[in-house]
Scaffold this motif. Structure first.
Motif, PDB file in Angstrom:
ATOM      1  N   PRO A  94     -70.568  29.052  59.850  1.00 19.02           N
ATOM      2  CA  PRO A  94     -71.700  28.679  60.695  1.00 19.02           C
ATOM      3  C   PRO A  94     -71.969  27.175  60.602  1.00 19.02           C
ATOM      4  N   GLU A  95     -72.374  26.602  61.720  1.00 15.87           N
ATOM      5  CA  GLU A  95     -72.743  25.188  61.738  1.00 15.87           C
ATOM      6  C   GLU A  95     -74.254  25.057  61.539  1.00 15.87           C
ATOM      7  N   TYR A  96     -74.651  24.089  60.735  1.00 20.01           N
ATOM      8  CA  TYR A  96     -76.065  23.814  60.464  1.00 20.01           C
ATOM      9  C   TYR A  96     -76.366  22.350  60.750  1.00 20.01           C
ATOM     10  N   ARG A  97     -77.597  22.086  61.196  1.00 23.07           N
ATOM     11  CA  ARG A  97     -78.056  20.710  61.394  1.00 23.07           C
ATOM     12  C   ARG A  97     -78.983  20.348  60.233  1.00 23.07           C
ATOM     13  N   PHE A  98     -78.592  19.305  59.492  1.00 15.83           N
ATOM     14  CA  PHE A  98     -79.384  18.831  58.368  1.00 15.83           C
ATOM     15  C   PHE A  98     -80.432  17.842  58.852  1.00 15.83           C
ATOM     16  N   GLN A  99     -81.510  17.743  58.113  1.00 17.97           N
ATOM     17  CA  GLN A  99     -82.586  16.825  58.450  1.00 17.97           C
ATOM     18  C   GLN A  99     -82.206  15.407  58.024  1.00 17.97           C
ATOM     19  N   GLU A 100     -82.213  14.488  58.975  1.00 15.93           N
ATOM     20  CA  GLU A 100     -81.844  13.108  58.679  1.00 15.93           C
ATOM     21  C   GLU A 100     -82.711  12.522  57.563  1.00 15.93           C
ATOM     22  N   ASN A 101     -84.020  12.725  57.652  1.00 13.23           N
ATOM     23  CA  ASN A 101     -84.908  12.137  56.645  1.00 13.23           C
ATOM     24  C   ASN A 101     -84.627  12.695  55.246  1.00 13.23           C
ATOM     25  N   LEU A 102     -84.262  13.963  55.152  1.00 13.25           N
ATOM     26  CA  LEU A 102     -83.944  14.554  53.858  1.00 13.25           C
ATOM     27  C   LEU A 102     -82.628  13.993  53.312  1.00 13.25           C
ATOM     28  N   LEU A 103     -81.620  13.863  54.174  1.00 15.22           N
ATOM     29  CA  LEU A 103     -80.340  13.299  53.739  1.00 15.22           C
ATOM     30  C   LEU A 103     -80.526  11.868  53.246  1.00 15.22           C
ATOM     31  N   ARG A 104     -81.352  11.102  53.942  1.00 18.00           N
ATOM     32  CA  ARG A 104     -81.645   9.719  53.512  1.00 18.00           C
ATOM     33  C   ARG A 104     -82.378   9.701  52.167  1.00 18.00           C
ATOM     34  N   GLU A 105     -83.268  10.671  51.965  1.00 19.05           N
ATOM     35  CA  GLU A 105     -84.045  10.734  50.724  1.00 19.05           C
ATOM     36  C   GLU A 105     -83.172  11.112  49.531  1.00 19.05           C
ATOM     37  N   ILE A 106     -82.309  12.113  49.693  1.00 16.65           N
ATOM     38  CA  ILE A 106     -81.539  12.611  48.548  1.00 16.65           C
ATOM     39  C   ILE A 106     -80.357  11.720  48.180  1.00 16.65           C
ATOM     40  N   ASP A 107     -79.813  10.979  49.169  1.00 14.35           N
ATOM     41  CA  ASP A 107     -78.676  10.096  48.879  1.00 14.35           C
ATOM     42  C   ASP A 107     -78.630   8.967  49.909  1.00 14.35           C
ATOM     43  N   PRO A 108     -79.497   7.959  49.765  1.00 13.88           N
ATOM     44  CA  PRO A 108     -79.566   6.887  50.758  1.00 13.88           C
ATOM     45  C   PRO A 108     -78.238   6.155  50.960  1.00 13.88           C
ATOM     46  N   ASP A 109     -77.549   5.824  49.866  1.00 12.34           N
ATOM     47  CA  ASP A 109     -76.285   5.093  49.985  1.00 12.34           C
ATOM     48  C   ASP A 109     -75.204   5.960  50.629  1.00 12.34           C
TER      49      ASP A 109
END
Length: 117
Positions: A94-109
């Motif tokens: 299954p394909e999932y869409r991740f939240q951009e703000n969460l991805l930036r928060e957990i691993d900005p680099d």
């Protein structure tokens, strides 16, 4: 460092997510455990298939992580299903869409590097 608790093998595992990109530019997310105070690879949350995904979307590796990983994703509000699925071998992912703000928060680099591919 943000961690997400994962119940597996009758133990609670603190999991950190690392964001990266596959060579074709698709989103890659690694799961790292911190059980003994040191980072150790746990699993890969995503799988890279032949189809290109939209930004912040990825196919979830239910083959190696089991279908219960989808419940874990929902519980921690990491991503939402897009409705698209893709078969590969004997599995359908299954394909999932991740939240951009969460991805930036957990691993900005890692997220910035993903955007550059």
């Amino acid at each position: 460092m943000k961690t997400f608790l994962l119940e597996k093998y009758e133990t609670t595992h603190p999991i950190q997510l690392q964001v990266a990109a596959y060579l074709n530019g698709n989103l890659a997310i690694e799961m790292i455990t911190w059980e003994n105070g040191c980072p150790e690879p746990w699993s890969t949350l995503t799988v890279n298939l032949s189809e290109l995904c939209e930004k912040d979307c990825a196919f979830i590796d239910t083959n190696n992580n089991g279908k219960e990983i989808l419940i874990w994703i929902k519980k921690h509000k990491l991503a939402a299903p897009t409705g698209r699925q893709l078969p590969s071998g004997f599995c359908t992912y299954p394909e999932y869409r991740f939240q951009e703000n969460l991805l930036r928060e957990i691993d900005p680099d890692g997220y910035e590097a993903y955007l550059q591919v």
